[in-house]
Design a protein around this motif. Structure first.
Motif, PDB file in Angstrom:
ATOM      1  N   ILE A  18      -0.065   6.643  -7.696  1.00  0.00           N
ATOM      2  CA  ILE A  18      -0.420   7.158  -6.367  1.00  0.00           C
ATOM      3  C   ILE A  18      -1.046   6.041  -5.528  1.00  0.00           C
ATOM      4  N   GLY A  19      -1.952   5.274  -6.119  1.00  0.00           N
ATOM      5  CA  GLY A  19      -2.564   4.166  -5.404  1.00  0.00           C
ATOM      6  C   GLY A  19      -1.537   3.123  -4.980  1.00  0.00           C
ATOM      7  N   GLN A  20      -0.602   2.808  -5.870  1.00  0.00           N
ATOM      8  CA  GLN A  20       0.416   1.819  -5.523  1.00  0.00           C
ATOM      9  C   GLN A  20       1.336   2.332  -4.422  1.00  0.00           C
ATOM     10  N   LEU A  21       1.661   3.618  -4.457  1.00  0.00           N
ATOM     11  CA  LEU A  21       2.482   4.195  -3.386  1.00  0.00           C
ATOM     12  C   LEU A  21       1.756   4.136  -2.042  1.00  0.00           C
ATOM     13  N   LEU A  22       0.460   4.394  -2.066  1.00  0.00           N
ATOM     14  CA  LEU A  22      -0.325   4.292  -0.833  1.00  0.00           C
ATOM     15  C   LEU A  22      -0.356   2.864  -0.308  1.00  0.00           C
ATOM     16  N   ILE A  23      -0.467   1.891  -1.212  1.00  0.00           N
ATOM     17  CA  ILE A  23      -0.458   0.487  -0.791  1.00  0.00           C
ATOM     18  C   ILE A  23       0.910   0.104  -0.232  1.00  0.00           C
ATOM     19  N   SER A  24       1.978   0.544  -0.902  1.00  0.00           N
ATOM     20  CA  SER A  24       3.331   0.124  -0.528  1.00  0.00           C
ATOM     21  C   SER A  24       3.862   0.797   0.726  1.00  0.00           C
ATOM     22  N   PHE A  25       3.517   2.063   0.933  1.00  0.00           N
ATOM     23  CA  PHE A  25       4.180   2.821   1.989  1.00  0.00           C
ATOM     24  C   PHE A  25       3.278   3.250   3.142  1.00  0.00           C
ATOM     25  N   THR A  26       2.028   2.843   3.116  1.00  0.00           N
ATOM     26  CA  THR A  26       1.143   3.141   4.243  1.00  0.00           C
ATOM     27  C   THR A  26       0.505   1.849   4.715  1.00  0.00           C
ATOM     28  N   LYS A  27      -0.183   1.924   5.813  1.00  0.00           N
ATOM     29  CA  LYS A  27      -0.898   0.755   6.332  1.00  0.00           C
ATOM     30  C   LYS A  27      -2.367   0.775   5.927  1.00  0.00           C
ATOM     31  N   LEU A  28      -2.707   1.623   4.963  1.00  0.00           N
ATOM     32  CA  LEU A  28      -4.080   1.670   4.479  1.00  0.00           C
ATOM     33  C   LEU A  28      -4.415   0.396   3.723  1.00  0.00           C
ATOM     34  N   THR A  29      -5.612  -0.093   3.930  1.00  0.00           N
ATOM     35  CA  THR A  29      -6.065  -1.265   3.189  1.00  0.00           C
ATOM     36  C   THR A  29      -6.502  -0.825   1.786  1.00  0.00           C
ATOM     37  N   THR A  35     -11.987   3.691  -1.514  1.00  0.00           N
ATOM     38  CA  THR A  35     -12.996   4.609  -0.999  1.00  0.00           C
ATOM     39  C   THR A  35     -12.464   6.032  -0.984  1.00  0.00           C
ATOM     40  N   GLY A  36     -11.222   6.190  -0.601  1.00  0.00           N
ATOM     41  CA  GLY A  36     -10.597   7.512  -0.606  1.00  0.00           C
ATOM     42  C   GLY A  36     -10.539   8.107  -2.001  1.00  0.00           C
ATOM     43  N   TYR A  37     -10.301   7.273  -3.007  1.00  0.00           N
ATOM     44  CA  TYR A  37     -10.294   7.760  -4.388  1.00  0.00           C
ATOM     45  C   TYR A  37     -11.668   8.300  -4.790  1.00  0.00           C
TER      46      TYR A  37
END
Length: 120
Positions: A18-29, A35-37
């Motif tokens: 899930i973290g890797q998908l957020l890094i790969s497909f969003t502009k979230l740092t 912090t979201g986790y």
């Protein structure tokens, strides 16, 4: 024992995916994702969803940063039951003191071993 290890690996791996998908497909740092986790761990604990995940997966659920949020929330809850409103200020730190101390000490150790430098 093998099934407990396998469950921990699968659940912990799912958090990483899930973290890797957020890094790969969003502009979230990465900082915002981390912090979201922690915040999601606190939130899921508050609504009663994270405890069954911890019971099911063990270290696979308590090792990721969502587990840190879980520890913060359970520490505050326990301290409030014991000490009242002052437990809000002390409970989270008491419950997570080991992890915080380890992070500081290992960070210090790595800073003594390795040199920092520019990425260029």
């Amino acid at each position: 024992m093998f099934t407990r290890i396998l469950l921990a690996f699968i659940v912990g791996g799912a958090f990483c995916v899930i973290g890797q998908l957020l890094i790969s497909f969003t502009k979230l740092t990465p900082a915002r994702i981390l912090t979201g986790y922690v915040v999601s761990g606190v939130f899921l604990t508050a609504i009663g969803v994270y405890k069954p995940i911890v019971d099911f997966a063990g270290c696979g659920a308590t090792t990721p940063l969502t587990g840190f949020g879980y520890l913060l929330a359970t520490g505050v809850k326990k301290a409030v039951e014991e000490k009242g409103i002052m437990g809000v200020l002390t409970g989270g730190l008491t419950a997570t003191a080991g992890g915080i101390t380890a992070a500081i000490l290992f960070g210090l150790l790595m800073s003594l071993i390795f040199r920092s430098g520019d990425k260029s």
